[in-house]
Design a protein around this motif. Sequence first.
Motif, PDB file in Angstrom:
ATOM      1  N   UNK A   1      41.541  35.899  53.886  1.00 36.13           N
ATOM      2  CA  UNK A   1      41.217  35.399  52.356  1.00 36.13           C
ATOM      3  C   UNK A   1      40.458  35.542  51.713  1.00 36.13           C
ATOM      4  N   UNK A   2      39.458  36.402  52.042  1.00 32.08           N
ATOM      5  CA  UNK A   2      37.988  37.440  51.318  1.00 32.08           C
ATOM      6  C   UNK A   2      38.955  38.051  50.385  1.00 32.08           C
ATOM      7  N   UNK A   3      39.829  39.061  51.537  1.00 32.75           N
ATOM      8  CA  UNK A   3      40.574  39.996  50.754  1.00 32.75           C
ATOM      9  C   UNK A   3      41.193  39.313  49.289  1.00 32.75           C
ATOM     10  N   UNK A   4      42.085  38.405  49.952  1.00 34.28           N
ATOM     11  CA  UNK A   4      43.196  38.140  48.543  1.00 34.28           C
ATOM     12  C   UNK A   4      42.093  37.453  47.514  1.00 34.28           C
ATOM     13  N   UNK A   5      40.721  37.330  48.028  1.00 31.81           N
ATOM     14  CA  UNK A   5      40.217  36.948  46.831  1.00 31.81           C
ATOM     15  C   UNK A   5      39.792  38.337  46.111  1.00 31.81           C
ATOM     16  N   UNK A   6      39.843  38.813  46.875  1.00 30.17           N
ATOM     17  CA  UNK A   6      39.371  40.324  46.710  1.00 30.17           C
ATOM     18  C   UNK A   6      40.065  41.438  45.495  1.00 30.17           C
TER      19      UNK A   6
ATOM     20  N   UNK B   1      41.329  41.788  37.602  1.00 33.09           N
ATOM     21  CA  UNK B   1      40.612  41.463  36.753  1.00 33.09           C
ATOM     22  C   UNK B   1      39.610  42.493  35.912  1.00 33.09           C
ATOM     23  N   UNK B   2      39.307  42.899  36.779  1.00 32.04           N
ATOM     24  CA  UNK B   2      38.281  44.237  36.668  1.00 32.04           C
ATOM     25  C   UNK B   2      37.221  43.875  37.272  1.00 32.04           C
ATOM     26  N   UNK B   3      36.761  43.247  37.818  1.00 27.98           N
ATOM     27  CA  UNK B   3      35.785  42.368  38.452  1.00 27.98           C
ATOM     28  C   UNK B   3      35.876  42.855  40.303  1.00 27.98           C
ATOM     29  N   UNK B   4      34.871  44.336  41.099  1.00 20.84           N
ATOM     30  CA  UNK B   4      34.838  44.603  42.026  1.00 20.84           C
ATOM     31  C   UNK B   4      33.519  44.268  43.144  1.00 20.84           C
ATOM     32  N   UNK B   5      33.470  42.553  42.638  1.00 23.84           N
ATOM     33  CA  UNK B   5      32.688  41.667  43.440  1.00 23.84           C
ATOM     34  C   UNK B   5      31.169  42.625  43.245  1.00 23.84           C
ATOM     35  N   UNK B   6      30.199  42.320  43.568  1.00 22.91           N
ATOM     36  CA  UNK B   6      28.424  41.685  43.106  1.00 22.91           C
ATOM     37  C   UNK B   6      28.671  42.935  43.955  1.00 22.91           C
ATOM     38  N   UNK B   7      27.406  43.770  44.020  1.00 25.24           N
ATOM     39  CA  UNK B   7      26.824  44.503  45.342  1.00 25.24           C
ATOM     40  C   UNK B   7      25.375  44.063  45.682  1.00 25.24           C
ATOM     41  N   UNK B   8      25.776  43.362  47.039  1.00 28.98           N
ATOM     42  CA  UNK B   8      24.518  42.821  47.735  1.00 28.98           C
ATOM     43  C   UNK B   8      23.178  44.024  47.525  1.00 28.98           C
TER      44      UNK B   8
END
Length: 338
Positions: free
Chosen positions: A72-77, A83-90
């Motif tokens: 599920x995490x991968x599907x969201x990612x 849309x050009x969103x590679x997630x937030x750097x932790x």
Amino acid sequence: MQRKTRVIQKILKKVAGFVIAMVCLSIIVFYFSRLAPGDPLQSFYGDAVESMSTQELLAAKERLGLDDPIHIQYAKWISNTFHGDFGMSLKYKIPAMEVVSPLIGNTLILGGISYLVVFFLAIFLAICCALNEDSLFDRIICKVGTAAYYIPTFWLGVVLVLVFSINLNWLPSSGAYDFGKSGDVLNRLQHLVLPLAVMVLSHLWYYAYMFRNKLLDEFRRDYILLAKTKGLAKVEIIFKHCLRNIAPTIISIMAISTTHIVSGTYIAEAVFNYPGIGALSVESAKYHDYNLLLLLVLITGALVIISSMIAQSINEVIDPRMKELEAVTWRKRTKTSS
């Protein structure tokens, strides 16, 4: 018309292959990074994690999207990446792309210059050694080059810093430029000298020796005997026949070597504290910064795959045998489909 159709099909095939390779790479890295031991919450919250209650930890995981199953995490990612969103750097608590953008240019400069210098010198040395096979020059170059290749990169970097930065004070020992001089080309070049020297000394002879042997193998072929009987000089034979015939091999080796040069660039960045994506990759893996690590791996993977595709396209242009094979394959497919 047939040629145009064949070109379009080739482009579509390459694009499809690139997309499939990138998706497979992202799946592998995504799953392995999340299954690896370590707590990503430590990167985001620091020591505050130790004082969190169970409910607070669950809420923190939910806030960061770490409570869902991995698929599920991968599907969201993957959905967000379109849309050009590679997630937030932790670790840095800002979008991963914003962390990478200022540093990728430094790595491309160091890696690109190293790549060009290594292969230009490798081809030059290979030609010189092939023209003077078994001479004193050839034997000295072979021995010196072999010794330089087996010197550990990290140790070589430390020695260069000790000699040229600390003792002689000629060159800077770290960074991509001095503070406030990011636009000073001369200052950037001074910071590039030592990392570039390490890259060249660590990789040069490996490829020079390989090209030398390829040239000598080609020089011993039967058609060269005919060229010799016509009175052609060795220099003319090497440049007009041998070098041209092994050009596809050289280009293929240059494409395959992209990973070798990239890994060497990352090591050089670590040795000289050079701000690039290599040092950032090590840091992201150390702190379990999943999104940042994944983005860096995808950038590196894309670079390697694209370079291989470019090399294959160049080989198809300069090697008539590949053109003929491609045309025959296309005609067979056309007949089968009809």
